[in-house]
Design a protein around this motif. Structure first.
Motif, mmCIF file in Angstrom:
data_model
loop_
_atom_site.group_PDB
_atom_site.id
_atom_site.type_symbol
_atom_site.label_atom_id
_atom_site.label_comp_id
_atom_site.label_asym_id
_atom_site.label_seq_id
_atom_site.Cartn_x
_atom_site.Cartn_y
_atom_site.Cartn_z
ATOM 1 N N PRO A 1 -7.835 1.218 2.541
ATOM 2 C CA PRO A 1 -6.159 1.339 2.914
ATOM 3 C C PRO A 1 -5.820 2.503 3.224
ATOM 4 O O PRO A 1 -6.588 3.762 3.272
ATOM 5 C CB PRO A 1 -5.717 0.794 1.533
ATOM 6 C CG PRO A 1 -6.693 1.216 0.570
ATOM 7 C CD PRO A 1 -8.036 0.976 1.209
ATOM 8 N N ALA A 2 -4.672 2.478 3.940
ATOM 9 C CA ALA A 2 -4.120 3.789 4.394
ATOM 10 C C ALA A 2 -3.648 4.690 3.047
ATOM 11 O O ALA A 2 -3.401 3.974 2.206
ATOM 12 C CB ALA A 2 -3.089 3.428 5.441
ATOM 13 N N PRO B 1 0.033 2.164 -1.685
ATOM 14 C CA PRO B 1 1.075 1.779 -2.664
ATOM 15 C C PRO B 1 0.556 0.883 -3.994
ATOM 16 O O PRO B 1 -0.497 0.280 -3.855
ATOM 17 C CB PRO B 1 1.720 0.457 -1.801
ATOM 18 C CG PRO B 1 0.709 0.360 -0.815
ATOM 19 C CD PRO B 1 0.216 1.205 -0.383
ATOM 20 N N THR C 1 1.274 5.870 -3.817
ATOM 21 C CA THR C 1 2.632 6.128 -4.166
ATOM 22 C C THR C 1 2.880 4.680 -5.177
ATOM 23 O O THR C 1 2.500 3.630 -4.947
ATOM 24 C CB THR C 1 3.666 5.760 -3.162
ATOM 25 O OG1 THR C 1 3.171 4.545 -2.492
ATOM 26 C CG2 THR C 1 3.375 6.915 -1.940
ATOM 27 N N LYS D 1 4.941 2.543 -7.969
ATOM 28 C CA LYS D 1 6.530 2.032 -8.811
ATOM 29 C C LYS D 1 5.976 1.247 -10.202
ATOM 30 O O LYS D 1 4.923 1.055 -10.266
ATOM 31 C CB LYS D 1 7.045 1.291 -7.759
ATOM 32 C CG LYS D 1 6.548 -0.300 -7.679
ATOM 33 C CD LYS D 1 7.476 -1.008 -6.757
ATOM 34 C CE LYS D 1 6.846 -2.572 -6.359
ATOM 35 N NZ LYS D 1 7.575 -3.262 -5.773
ATOM 36 N N GLY E 1 3.467 -5.925 -1.612
ATOM 37 C CA GLY E 1 3.218 -4.872 -1.075
ATOM 38 C C GLY E 1 2.158 -3.654 -1.580
ATOM 39 O O GLY E 1 1.654 -2.928 -1.148
ATOM 40 N N VAL F 1 -1.299 -2.545 -2.992
ATOM 41 C CA VAL F 1 -2.629 -2.492 -2.724
ATOM 42 C C VAL F 1 -3.456 -2.883 -4.099
ATOM 43 O O VAL F 1 -4.405 -3.465 -4.305
ATOM 44 C CB VAL F 1 -3.387 -1.523 -2.015
ATOM 45 C CG1 VAL F 1 -4.848 -1.432 -1.794
ATOM 46 C CG2 VAL F 1 -2.612 -1.329 -0.645
#
Lengths: 663, 165
Positions: free
Chosen positions: B50-51, B55, B80, B82, B92, B94
């Motif tokens: 993943p980039a 997330p 990042t 949450k 959204g 990963v």
């Protein structure tokens, strides 16, 4: 919600390298310890490997302040250094060290830099600058089933930074006493997300040692070592499942070597290599690797003559995980080595080896793993060009098949204790010179021997490692028993002449057997305040049972009993804080006896010469500026102006200053 | 006197039990900041990769958001994060880091890596758990069935280094 969807869309974009090749940095970061493939061919954290393994990290190399590979390796238990000159050395694992030491396989990213002419490693020609090394993996003990012929005492695998995963750039200037001058650089470049390139280059020169009891002839051959290097490599992510790499290198070294007959010769080497490898994640078929490389070394022994040796290797392997408890590796290999006969040209000697191997790693339970590997090498010798006495073409028509085997049982009852029992059996192929590449014209031909047998090395080993929280470190101890059958020896003196095909000849022969016991104990760790420490003890006891050198005087250049110090103690202390760092390494070793040619010629006696016990050390201090600049001063073998570490040239104190800049 | 003796024995037994539990704490403890920091390093070995920043959603038990926030603040710049509770939105992400007893296995989408404690991994509700050792070394435990069910795969070199269950 909207933000989540955006983040999700970003995450679905696969980027960068997919890591079919090993990303050592990321794996070490994740697992909190170095990862290796050197012990079995599969990735393992160091503590799981079924072998006496030592991984020297880039940080340890840098902290040592040392400027060459042999001195770096000599800081660790089980290793033995014979420094013959300021640019030449032999490094042995578990004893049996000698001039042009033939028992150690050294690899750079899996490519052998061991040279097949003398079956030796010319350390000064290895096209690697110390700042580009990611880690050095030392496997002690025979691992022939993984690597084939020549991995008999152990393997040193030098892993350099990977241009697709790692970013590095360093330039270093170094200058010091005795004419020491050096410059080197390494730089990786990323060309987009899918291509990485690395360039490294270096130049170094230094005066040769001067003190020591050598003959006038030898002294006339001494030369200050000078070397230069360039290496270019690239790795590209061809697709999500395929990586393709290329490595090209060239090195030049002019140095004084200590050869197999225990005397000095000045030699010019030019070593060139080209390597390519393709790594494919083939899904359920496994991780498939196709590697091909060619090494060519031109060598010019100034007192004798020039020649070259070429080695070509093509290797196909498949690493496959079956369920959660079994890993298999299948390897097929073709190897071709050949050299123009030396020092009398006019013929070419070579051999082909077809090999197949299988490794099976079985996780028996949560605490026990059992690894077995077997390899079959099929060897075929060939010779072309003019025949010279005493051998006939029929003598060179030789095929043989050899089996190597490795087995290891690892018991890890908990996170801190590891017990290891291993067995290995490996074959040491005669060098091309020993097989017939050596020929001196004369009334008494002095020649190689196409009938000489490979040496066979067997080893039993028991090891125990324990992480000790109280000292924030680890302790390890390994005991082993090793036996070498069919030792080989270079040509001897007048007393060793034999009649071959009715012609009086001097030649190489098998020379009996030798056994050894050994013990290696290590402790290392880190303390508060940026302090690190290490200590090790190595005990080696060798008993020869030779079929040569049975008279009052040795006539063949072979005698291992008493040639390895029985005791070696090493200690190290490091400190690093606020940009300052310092490191002190000390080594004490007991006495040893090394052969020296009594008359300084091939026909003379070989005299066991005592090298007294000694203590030596290296100290270094450095300061790293926030700008990425490092200023370092190092004193190697600093306890006295020169140390009689061999029976020939003495190792002189060297002081040097290094200025490095990261970019 | 007899009762007093029994009381002492009970206290001793409880003490011994507490010591035993402490010894297994690294394996049994709920995910904390340092453990989650090591766990998300596994994201570097996802296939496809993943980039970054990647997330990650941290799922806590209701009313335990503070624990999630503590983990979020411990994670590095490569992710990042949450924080939500069990009823929160997981889309959204990963990877999902489960703190506490929430079961997100059914709710997670295909391709999402669910990270939790050892109990969660053993039960198959999470695909990955991390055991940190005093030496600084880490052991990654993977429930292969849960991983396959989630449609997540790792780089083969990493896969050969994990402890599969």
């Amino acid at each position: 919600m909207k933000k989540s969807i955006l983040l999700g869309a970003t995450a679905l974009l696969a980027v960068g390298a997919q890591a079919q090749t090993i990303d050592y940095s990321a794996l070490q970061d994740a697992f909190g310890q170095p990862v290796t493939t050197s012990a079995t061919g599969k990735p393992q954290v160091a503590s799981d490997a079924p072998a006496a393994l030592r991984i020297i990290t880039a940080a340890e190399i840098k902290a040592s302040g040392l400027d060459n590979l042999p001195d770096v390796l000599n800081r660790y238990s089980g290793m033995d250094l014979l420094r013959w000159g300021s640019g030449s050395a032999d490094v042995a694992v578990r004893g049996y060290n000698q001039g042009s030491y033939p028992r150690l396989l050294v690899l750079v990213n899996g490519r052998q830099v061991y040279n097949d002419h003398f079956a030796m490693v010319v350390w000064n020609t290895i096209p690697v600058q110390l700042p580009e090394i990611k880690q050095i993996e030392i496997v002690k003990g025979p691992v022939g089933a993984i690597y084939g012929f020549n991995a008999v005492a152990g393997v040193v695998n030098i892993i350099t930074v990977n241009p697709l995963y790692d970013e590095t750039g360093t330039a270093t200037l170094r200058g010091g006493t005795d004419g020491k001058r050096e410059a080197n650089m390494v730089k990786t470049l990323k060309l987009g997300d899918r291509v990485g390139v690395k360039l490294s280059a270096g130049y170094k020169e230094q005066d040769e040692f001067d003190k020591g009891n050598i003959t006038a002839v030898e002294r006339s051959r001494l030369t200050g070592p000078e070397a230069n290097y360039v290496s270019l490599s690239g790795l590209t992510q061809v697709s999500d499942n395929i990586q393709w790499g290329v490595e090209l290198s060239r090195s030049y070294s002019f140095q004084t070597n200590y050869n197999t007959t225990n005397s000095y010769l000045a030699i010019k080497y030019v070593a060139e290599s080209a390597k390519t490898d393709l790594t494919i994640d083939a899904g359920s078929i496994g991780l498939v690797n196709l590697m091909a490389y060619r090494n060519k070394m031109d060598f010019n022994y100034l007192a004798f003559g020039a020649s070259d040796v070429t080695t070509t290797v093509v290797q196909l392997s498949d690493l496959l995980q079956v369920g959660s408890d079994h890993t298999l590796k299948f390897t097929a290999e073709y190897r071709r080595a050949e050299m123009d006969r030396w020092p009398s040209p006019g013929a070419t000697i070579g051999y082909d080896v077809f090999a197949g191997s299988t490794m099976w790693d079985w996780k028996v339970s949560d605490t026990v793993s059992f690894t077995n590997a077997v390899r079959l090498d099929m060897f075929s010798l060939d010779y072309s060009g003019g025949l010279s006495s005493p051998w006939t073409l029929a003598d060179y028509d030789r095929d043989m098949t050899k089996i190597s085997y490795n087995s290891g049982l690892v018991f890890k009852p908990d996170a801190i204790n590891t017990v290891r029992a291993t067995f290995g059996m490996a074959n040491q192929l005669p060098s091309l010179l020993e097989l017939g590449g050596y020929y001196i014209v004369g009334a008494i031909p002095t020649v190689g021997n196409p009938h000489i047998d490979p040496s066979r090395i067997t080893s039993f080993e028991l090891g125990y490692d324990r992480a000790i929280e109280a000292i924030n470190g680890r302790f390890g101890i390994t005991a082993y028993r090793q036996h070498t059958k069919d030792l080989k020896t270079f040509t001897g003196g007048v007393a060793d002449r034999v009649t071959i095909n009715r012609i009086l000849t001097q030649t190489m022969v098998n020379a009996g057997s030798s056994s050894s016991w050994g013990l290696e104990a290590d402790v290392n760790g880190a303390l508060a305040g940026g302090l690190t420490y290490s200590a090790s003890y190595t005990w080696t006891k060798i008993n020869d049972d030779l079929t040569v050198n049975r008279g009052i005087n040795a006539t063949r250049p072979i005698k291992f009993e008493d040639a390895t110090p029985a005791h070696k103690l090493r200690g190290g202390l490091g400190w690093s804080q606020d940009g300052f760092s310092a490191d002190l390494g000390l080594t004490w070793q007991s006495d040893r006896y090394l052969l020296r040619p009594g008359t300084g010629t091939l026909t003379g006696f070989q005299v066991p010469t005592k090298v007294d016990s000694f203590i030596t050390g290296t100290a270094t201090v450095a300061y790293s500026f926030p700008t990425g600049t490092e200023l370092r001063a190092t004193a190697s073998d600093f306890l006295r102006s020169s140390t009689a570490a061999t029976a020939a040239l003495e190792t002189e104190r060297r002081l040097y200053v290094s200025l490095s800049q990261s970019f | 006197m007899h009762n007093g003796h029994m009381k002492v024995c009970r206290v001793a037994l409880l003490g011994a039990l507490a010591v035993s539990l402490t010894q297994f704490s690294s394996a049994m403890a709920a995910v904390d900041g340092p453990t989650a920091t090591v766990a998300v390093k596994a994201l570097n070995f996802l296939q496809p990769k993943p980039a970054k920043p990647t997330p990650v959603t941290i799922v806590t038990d209701p009313g335990q958001a503070a624990a999630g926030e503590a983990i979020k603040s411990a994670l590095g710049a490569d992710v990042t994060a949450k924080v939500v509770d069990g009823a929160g939105d997981l889309s959204g992400a990963v990877a999902i880091v489960v703190v506490g007893g929430a079961d997100v296995a059914a709710k997670a989408s295909t391709g999402q890596l669910v990270i939790g404690d050892m109990a969660c991994m053993t039960a198959g509700k999470c695909a990955l758990a991390v055991e940190r050792q005093a030496s600084g070394a880490a052991k990654y435990h993977v429930n292969t069935a849960a991983l396959a069910k989630a449609g997540v795969s790792f780089d083969k070199n990493f896969q050969m280094l994990v402890t599969a269950h």
